[in-house]
Design a protein around this motif. Structure first.
Motif, short mmCIF file in Angstrom:
data_model
loop_
_atom_site.label_atom_id
_atom_site.label_comp_id
_atom_site.label_asym_id
_atom_site.label_seq_id
_atom_site.Cartn_x
_atom_site.Cartn_y
_atom_site.Cartn_z
N ARG A 133 2.54 0.47 -10.10
CA ARG A 133 1.88 -0.52 -9.25
C ARG A 133 2.49 -1.91 -9.42
O ARG A 133 2.49 -2.70 -8.47
N ARG A 143 5.58 -2.50 -9.66
CA ARG A 143 6.71 -2.45 -8.72
C ARG A 143 6.21 -2.77 -7.31
O ARG A 143 6.84 -3.50 -6.58
N ASP A 144 5.04 -2.23 -6.93
CA ASP A 144 4.48 -2.45 -5.59
C ASP A 144 4.14 -3.92 -5.40
O ASP A 144 4.42 -4.51 -4.37
N TYR A 169 6.48 3.11 -3.50
CA TYR A 169 6.76 2.21 -4.61
C TYR A 169 8.25 2.15 -4.94
O TYR A 169 8.63 1.47 -5.89
#
Length: 147
Positions: A137, A139-140, A56
């Motif tokens: 998440r 960021r992902d 991430y």
């Protein structure tokens, strides 16, 4: 004037850990249970972050309220003895934290700061973990949309 002798103060200070603290371990276990895999104290990154989530491109620092001067926190107090030393020490820590954060962000890392009091004394630890999970998440999903 210190309440302990130099030898006793040295002994007490030598027992203060800078990695693997209870708040760090608690947070790591909760993140692992949520499916996050991480590295710990990566020496090649500025500031040796407490938790590194390479997938991430996110780092997490678990800051002790006293040592990093958490604003408005009852655990971030100035000791009554040797006050000048502690004011300089804590302000130096905060300045270093800002430099490290800037360096990591300029390198493309997302930096998350979690305060010790949020983990140890927070009334909603599960809520904290949920917010962290969503933030990580997010960021992902932003990274995959850029590819």
């Amino acid at each position: 004037m210190d309440i302990w002798s130099r030898e006793k103060r040295s002994e007490v200070m030598s027992r203060i850990r800078n990695k693997g603290t209870k708040p760090e371990v608690t947070l790591r276990k909760a993140l692992f249970a949520r499916g996050f895999r991480y590295r710990v104290n990566v020496k090649t990154l500025p500031g040796k972050p407490d938790i590194v989530l390479p997938r991430y491109k996110t780092v997490i620092f678990v800051h002790g309220c006293f040592w990093h001067g958490h604003p408005g926190c009852k655990y971030a107090y100035t000791p009554k003895s040797n006050t000048e030393f502690w004011v300089n020490k804590i302000s130096g820590n905060r300045e270093r934290d800002a430099v490290v954060k800037r360096e990591l962000e300029e390198s493309g890392w997302k930096v998350i700061i979690v305060w010790e009091c949020e983990i140890r004394h927070g009334k909603d630890f599960s809520g904290l973990i949920e917010r962290l999970s969503q933030d990580i998440r997010l960021r992902d999903s932003n990274l995959t949309s850029l590819i």
